[in-house]
Design an enzyme around this catalytic site. Structure first.
Site, PDB file in Angstrom:
ATOM      1  N   HIS A  73     -15.319  -3.037  10.012  1.00 16.90           N
ATOM      2  CA  HIS A  73     -14.158  -2.311  10.536  1.00 16.90           C
ATOM      3  C   HIS A  73     -14.436  -0.808  10.552  1.00 16.90           C
ATOM      4  O   HIS A  73     -14.833  -0.242   9.540  1.00 16.90           O
ATOM      5  CB  HIS A  73     -12.914  -2.585   9.674  1.00 16.90           C
ATOM      6  CG  HIS A  73     -12.272  -3.899   9.985  1.00 16.90           C
ATOM      7  ND1 HIS A  73     -10.990  -4.206   9.646  1.00 16.90           N
ATOM      8  CD2 HIS A  73     -12.748  -4.979  10.653  1.00 16.90           C
ATOM      9  CE1 HIS A  73     -10.699  -5.435  10.073  1.00 16.90           C
ATOM     10  NE2 HIS A  73     -11.753  -5.917  10.677  1.00 16.90           N
ATOM     11  N   PRO A 293      -3.533  -2.191  -5.532  1.00 18.82           N
ATOM     12  CA  PRO A 293      -4.448  -2.622  -4.464  1.00 18.82           C
ATOM     13  C   PRO A 293      -4.345  -1.836  -3.157  1.00 18.82           C
ATOM     14  O   PRO A 293      -5.163  -2.025  -2.264  1.00 18.82           O
ATOM     15  CB  PRO A 293      -4.066  -4.090  -4.239  1.00 18.82           C
ATOM     16  CG  PRO A 293      -2.698  -4.243  -4.798  1.00 18.82           C
ATOM     17  CD  PRO A 293      -2.551  -3.225  -5.870  1.00 18.82           C
ATOM     18  N   TYR A 384     -11.019   6.365   1.450  1.00 20.32           N
ATOM     19  CA  TYR A 384     -10.867   4.947   1.765  1.00 20.32           C
ATOM     20  C   TYR A 384     -12.234   4.254   1.909  1.00 20.32           C
ATOM     21  O   TYR A 384     -12.433   3.171   1.370  1.00 20.32           O
ATOM     22  CB  TYR A 384     -10.060   4.797   3.055  1.00 20.32           C
ATOM     23  CG  TYR A 384      -9.624   3.387   3.349  1.00 20.32           C
ATOM     24  CD1 TYR A 384      -8.460   2.864   2.794  1.00 20.32           C
ATOM     25  CD2 TYR A 384     -10.370   2.562   4.190  1.00 20.32           C
ATOM     26  CE1 TYR A 384      -8.061   1.565   3.057  1.00 20.32           C
ATOM     27  CE2 TYR A 384      -9.980   1.269   4.463  1.00 20.32           C
ATOM     28  CZ  TYR A 384      -8.819   0.773   3.887  1.00 20.32           C
ATOM     29  OH  TYR A 384      -8.438  -0.522   4.152  1.00 20.32           O
TER      30      TYR A 384
END
Ligand code: FAD
Ligand code: PHB
Length: 392
Positions: A73, A293, A384
């Site tokens: 991704h 999470p 991220y």
């Protein structure tokens, strides 16, 4: 009495990955796991790997299926105010992430470890660590109805949040920093195609929602829920209706529903234990720290700890130098705190805490700023995808 170089408690991703990496360098280890192989392999948990985690799996010789079946991704969607904004991870950082289920990684690691019979002992009980402040620690355990003792040079506590490694340390020997959050996540797994080719993180007045996936045919969705919620209160129909209500129309219109394969509720928490070493015992992964999470950091932090510890053990057995081992706790904690900060911030940005109009307007302003500012988007993106090791 059995002896090994490194006794590893827990056959989650951190324990098995450590054992596998050590084995590739001729270092003997024994993994003690309280659950059955089937149970460990079928637990549905994380799904998103940073590229440094992918590379470590490759280094451990378990990257082949991951590279064939994992989904690369290059971006993610932030959904808010009935609209969507794509964060171009690859464009902003040069890095991608890989969607590959934690249970698939577990399966690859278990298969690799099964080449060495006896390297992993399943369904052990009464694990207790002794003498970690001496050069000859021992780990007691019960297996197949009999009590045993394992002698070793080092103990790796890879036994997760509820394990014995951290819990068994004397009171006052460690500092714990903790935040709990006033909500949980309800997860649902279903064999339906994902509504978007990339993950969608949705902030909505009804609460946060996340659209993730395991493959082009299997979706993993999460809803922010109350800490008191039980899975039985959430029929599949209620889940799908609530998810649809929290998504912008253009995403909601593409939602395909179907029967759930699994549903579970998890509380959200941040916890950091300092230090991560006590004599010859090293705490690794969720045994030392927990993150909510939202930032997908838990498994990746566990792998990062394994990277640092395995390098230290390999150096020790190759040259006798304990320098890297001495640096384990400080090096690991540098990354842990940065990921803890990011996970806390991303959670605070996207979830609904209480009916506080001031806080809601700040969240809305920050989301708009993120969507417009390349600097703010890059900051999100670089955290991220995972900070480079020389930055932590
Ligand atoms: P664990 O996976 O907890 O493994 C510990 C092992 O030790 C277990 O097998 C346990 O049975 C065993 N054990 C415990 N006690 C004992 C004992 N007394 N004796 C012997 N064995 C023992 N992370 C991400 O990076 N990305 C994500 O997308 C992500 N999503 C998540 C979604 C959810 C819903 C949840 C709950 C977690 C998510 N995480 C995510 C976090 C991730 O799953 C954990 O951080 C990861 O499992 C940590 O691995 P570990 O090996 O350190 O611990
Ligand atoms: C998942 O697919 O389980 C997942 C993905 C991203 C997250 C959390 C969970 O941030």
């Amino acid at each position: 009495m059995r002896s090994t170089q490194v006794a590893i408690i827990g056959a989650g991703p951190s324990g098995l990955l450590l054992s596998q990496l050590l084995s590739r360098h001729g270092i003997d280890s024994v993994v003690l796991e309280c659950q059955s192989e089937d149970h460990v392999q079928s637990r549905i948990r994380a799904g998103l790997l940073e590229w440094t985690t992918v590379e470590l799996a490759q280094e451990a010789g378990v990257g082949a299926r991951m590279m064939r079946e994992g989904l690369v991704h290059d971006g993610l969607d932030l959904a808010f105010a009935n609209g969507r904004h794509r964060i171009d991870l690859k464009g902003l950082t040069g890095k991608s992430v890989l969607v590959y289920g934690q249970n698939e990684l577990q399966r690859d690691l278990i298969e690799a470890r099964s080449d060495e019979p006896g390297a992993v002992l399943w369904q052990v009980s009464d694990v207790a660590v002794h003498d970690v402040h001496t050069p000859a620690p021992r780990v007691g355990y019960r297996h197949e109805g009999r009590c045993h003792e394992l002698r070793c040079d080092f103990v790796a506590g890879c036994d997760g949040y509820h394990g014995v490694s951290r819990a068994g340390l004397p009171q006052g020997s460690l500092a714990q920093y903790e935040r709990t959050y006033p909500f949980g996540w309800l997860g649902l797994l279903a064999d339906v195609p994902p509504l978007n080719p990339e993950l969608v993180y949705a902030s909505h007045a009804r609460g946060f929602a996340l659209c993730s996936m395991r493959s082009s045919r299997r979706s993993r969705y999460y809803l922010q829920c109350s800490l008191e919620d039980r899975v039985e209160q959430w029929s599949d129909g209620r889940f799908w209706d609530e998810l649809r209500a929290r998504l912008p129309e253009q995403h909601a219109a593409r939602l395909v529903t179907g029967p759930s394969l699994e549903k579970s509720v998890v509380p959200l928490r941040s916890l950091v234990t300092e230090p991560m070493r006590f004599g010859q015992l090293f705490l690794v992964g969720d045994a030392a720290h927990i993150v909510p999470p939202t930032g997908a950091k838990g498994l990746n932090l566990a792998a990062a700890d394994v990277r640092v510890l395995s390098r230290g053990l390999i150096e020790f057995y190759r040259s006798g130098s304990a320098t890297l081992l001495a640096e384990y706790s400080a090096r690991a904690l540098g990354r842990v705190w940065k990921a803890t900060r990011f996970s806390w911030w991303f959670t605070a940005l996207l979830h609904r805490f209480s009916a506080d109009p001031f806080a809601e307007r700040l969240q809305a302003a920050e989301l708009e700023y993120l969507a417009r500012s390349a600097a703010a988007s890059r900051s999100l993106a670089e955290n991220y995808v995972g900070l480079a090791f020389d930055e932590t």
